[in-house]
Scaffold this motif. Sequence first.
Motif, mmCIF file in Angstrom:
data_model
loop_
_atom_site.group_PDB
_atom_site.id
_atom_site.type_symbol
_atom_site.label_atom_id
_atom_site.label_comp_id
_atom_site.label_asym_id
_atom_site.label_seq_id
_atom_site.Cartn_x
_atom_site.Cartn_y
_atom_site.Cartn_z
ATOM 1 N N UNK A 89 20.659 61.140 104.242
ATOM 2 C CA UNK A 89 21.939 61.783 104.528
ATOM 3 C C UNK A 89 22.433 62.529 103.289
ATOM 4 N N UNK A 90 22.886 63.758 103.489
ATOM 5 C CA UNK A 90 23.458 64.536 102.393
ATOM 6 C C UNK A 90 24.978 64.613 102.503
ATOM 7 N N UNK A 91 25.567 63.678 103.234
ATOM 8 C CA UNK A 91 27.023 63.588 103.269
ATOM 9 C C UNK A 91 27.542 63.124 101.908
ATOM 10 N N UNK A 92 28.724 63.579 101.563
ATOM 11 C CA UNK A 92 29.348 63.192 100.293
ATOM 12 C C UNK A 92 30.353 62.079 100.553
ATOM 13 N N UNK A 93 30.212 60.978 99.809
ATOM 14 C CA UNK A 93 31.101 59.833 100.014
ATOM 15 C C UNK A 93 31.572 59.271 98.669
ATOM 16 N N UNK A 94 32.889 59.291 98.448
ATOM 17 C CA UNK A 94 33.498 58.644 97.289
ATOM 18 C C UNK A 94 33.060 59.194 95.956
ATOM 19 N N UNK A 95 33.462 58.474 94.885
ATOM 20 C CA UNK A 95 33.081 58.788 93.516
ATOM 21 C C UNK A 95 32.106 57.722 93.028
ATOM 22 N N UNK A 111 24.934 70.467 118.044
ATOM 23 C CA UNK A 111 24.679 69.921 116.711
ATOM 24 C C UNK A 111 24.321 71.064 115.757
ATOM 25 N N UNK A 112 25.089 71.171 114.680
ATOM 26 C CA UNK A 112 24.803 72.137 113.613
ATOM 27 C C UNK A 112 24.123 71.366 112.489
ATOM 28 N N UNK A 113 22.863 71.705 112.213
ATOM 29 C CA UNK A 113 22.108 70.983 111.200
ATOM 30 C C UNK A 113 22.266 71.697 109.867
ATOM 31 N N UNK A 114 23.106 71.163 108.997
ATOM 32 C CA UNK A 114 23.381 71.778 107.698
ATOM 33 C C UNK A 114 24.112 70.771 106.826
ATOM 34 N N UNK A 123 35.900 71.861 121.022
ATOM 35 C CA UNK A 123 35.550 71.788 119.596
ATOM 36 C C UNK A 123 35.088 70.390 119.207
ATOM 37 N N UNK A 124 35.600 69.349 119.912
ATOM 38 C CA UNK A 124 35.193 67.979 119.567
ATOM 39 C C UNK A 124 33.748 67.680 119.967
ATOM 40 N N UNK A 125 33.141 68.588 120.738
ATOM 41 C CA UNK A 125 31.737 68.414 121.124
ATOM 42 C C UNK A 125 30.771 68.906 120.036
ATOM 43 N N UNK A 126 31.317 69.553 119.030
ATOM 44 C CA UNK A 126 30.473 70.116 117.967
ATOM 45 C C UNK A 126 30.346 69.098 116.834
ATOM 46 N N UNK A 127 29.112 68.805 116.461
ATOM 47 C CA UNK A 127 28.822 67.822 115.411
ATOM 48 C C UNK A 127 28.000 68.491 114.312
ATOM 49 N N UNK A 128 28.326 68.189 113.070
ATOM 50 C CA UNK A 128 27.554 68.701 111.936
ATOM 51 C C UNK A 128 26.671 67.575 111.419
ATOM 52 N N UNK A 161 14.227 68.078 102.609
ATOM 53 C CA UNK A 161 15.475 68.284 101.865
ATOM 54 C C UNK A 161 15.513 69.709 101.328
ATOM 55 N N UNK A 162 16.681 70.351 101.351
ATOM 56 C CA UNK A 162 16.776 71.731 100.842
ATOM 57 C C UNK A 162 16.242 71.836 99.421
ATOM 58 N N UNK A 163 15.380 72.827 99.209
ATOM 59 C CA UNK A 163 14.747 72.980 97.901
ATOM 60 C C UNK A 163 15.689 73.570 96.868
ATOM 61 N N UNK A 164 16.686 74.341 97.304
ATOM 62 C CA UNK A 164 17.622 74.983 96.376
ATOM 63 C C UNK A 164 18.935 74.207 96.320
#
Length: 768
Positions: free
Chosen positions: A15-21, A531-534, A557-562, A571-574
């Motif tokens: 997962x590339x989600x950002x969580x906390x510090x 589903x938007x994969x990004x 809009x609530x049907x759209x998931x990222x 994993x993104x190379x850049x």
Amino acid sequence: MAVGKKNTKDKLLRSLDTEGFYSDYSKPGMLHAKLIRSPSDSGRIKSIELENMPEGYFLFTYDNIPGAKAISINKTSTNIFGGKTIAYRGEPVAILAGPDESLLNELVEKVNISFYVGNLETALDNVIKKHKDAQQEQFADKSQKNESGLNEADASDMAELINDLPSLNNVIDKSHFEEFSAKQVAFREVKYGLYQEKSLEEADKELFEDSGLFTTTDTWQQTTDTPRWQETDGAFSYMDGKDLHIYTPTRWTSFVQKSISEALQIPQENIYIHKTKSAGLFPNGLWRTTQTAVQTAIAAYLSKKPVKLVLSHEEQDLFMKPGVITNITYKTALEPDGRIYALKVMIDIDIGSSNPFAQEITDRIALASFSFYKPKNLYIKAVTHTSKKPPTTISIKNIDSQAFFAIENEVQKICNQIKIFPDEFRLINSQEAVDKKKKTEENPFPFDISINGLDTTLQTVLKDSDFNRKYASFHMEAIDRVEKNSKPFFALPLRGVGLASAYAVSGYSGVTSFSYDSKIEVTLYKDDKLVIHAIKPSAVIQEIWKKTAAEILEIPAQNVVIDSNFTVDSLPASPEDTFTSIGIMNELIKKCCTEIQKKRFHQPLPISSKKGVQKNTRKKWDKELFCGTPFYTTSFASAVVEIELDTYTYNEKIKGIWIAIDCGELYDEAAAFRTVRLEVQQELTMLVRNKGIRCDAIHIKFMKSDNKSGQIGGLVHNVLPAAFSSALSLALTKQLTGIPCTEARLFTLIKNRIRTDIKQDSKKEANK
């Protein structure tokens, strides 16, 4: 925040989600860590030891790393821990970890770093030989001997000879010093007009010496101090069986994962990178944070304990400063109407001991050094070199801010000297204005950086701030103040107003280090789930994406998931900063959804669409010749700052800030307004060293525009420092050539101007 075991169905999914510090995470039995740093700027390390190290404490060095000893990218390697040779003073050479943070701080001071010595033995032999020779020639009277067996003359002579021993810097073996000596690592040269036809010397002579036009020269430097309220660099890591987990504020997950795998020689499938929040202004998350993450991972892997490394603010200031040290010198020649006849730009960039993105930095600063202006003759020479300073980093969003600071201050200085209004000068010299007057050119300008909405944006900020009236008034008052017999200090505060304009870019075609390939995949499933994969952007942009997709596909809009989950090998190379532009990504989402909408009633679900930036966009830029259209889109901003300077305390007070922005199609004006206002407040904490400046009158206005949506982030940093320094220069009647400023610097500027005035008055009296 306690960290528990993360259950995932697919071990290869990340997962590339950002969580906390990262600094908020912890686990029972956690060790604190400190970096051991070199006291010398060169030499070869013989050993690093800590005598009587308490039980439960660990010291790991270069020799303890199981695999690769360095982080490598773009043919540039940086040691994880300083090894056989030292690159700069303060280079990390080891990591010390233990449970008690207070005791750890004491132990850090007791770590002994031994260097190989090459000439110490020879130096001592020379002292002894000199002493013996002196004994034979003089002081033969043994009756003067003291209890130690030496007479007073002997003792005095020995003391002098011992004082002649070489210093530590001379004793340390520097046989490998040449590896770290300053060397050129990147270069960019641009020639246009007369500089294409003649040699540099011939062109300079004709343009600046024989032309008889107004000329001016100055050097500018903008440095950035890390804000104290910003979380310092560091990482938290722990082992879970064979799996290694690391929490770090990275923007380049794939690179961190690869670097840890190579250093520890463990498969990437066993490494879990948990992306935490990074600094909003000047993140080091591209590669300097990677070094810190690998250091922490090594300590956790070898000790089999959870380890947290948090750099102190002092370490952050000394060894992790954002950006590079850049000096930009302009030599400008002007025609009587204010048109730039010649612009010669000399750029010196110091990247410290290393920076793998040197060419990227060099090219971007060179491109921004003339901003949106179009001189008749242009010469740019940008040289990037190494030094004995700590390695530097790169912030793609602010990579060219130093150049905007330099060119806008140069423009404001010119306006003050030739008595032309700053808005007139900008409009006369903009590429758009010049091109309108002369549509066809035999020798076309090498760069197309025309700004849409420049005139509208500029006139808006001038009107809202009443700039021209204030500028004329303050300028006349400043002239009167420095006339003969006028006092530079008086009870009333000194006043000034400054204007600056700059652009921010989305996407860069001049590929050197990164691909800047924005790609996205959108899939429509049954029950109208999209589903938007990004990688997830900010919460505001997420809502914009969902709204855009929902309107095109006519779904809630609530049907759209990222979805920000990627497999280990996908994993993104850049780095994220290269493709998270709201304008580019939103356009790609529109294209994907439009394609799905056309297919959804003719094909069974699920239906997927993948889109990327069109290749023909890159064709507008010639990478080999370094010319063409370098950016996908640009957004533009003009800022005015009005300032008062207290003549007794040298305290600055900002009376007002006005900013007008044309960022193309605006999806959420309220959110954009909050973003810009927050950046203004953050910027105010960095204009003066160790002191924040308040401003209660901040005025922000967005232009209505049909242009493609552009980047908002970074615009404030590109314009506000230059507007502030220009206003302060007008108030001081002395040019401020760099920021952040200090009270001492302001006092010195005033004092030097007074001395200059006195000398000029003395010469006038003598001539009379």
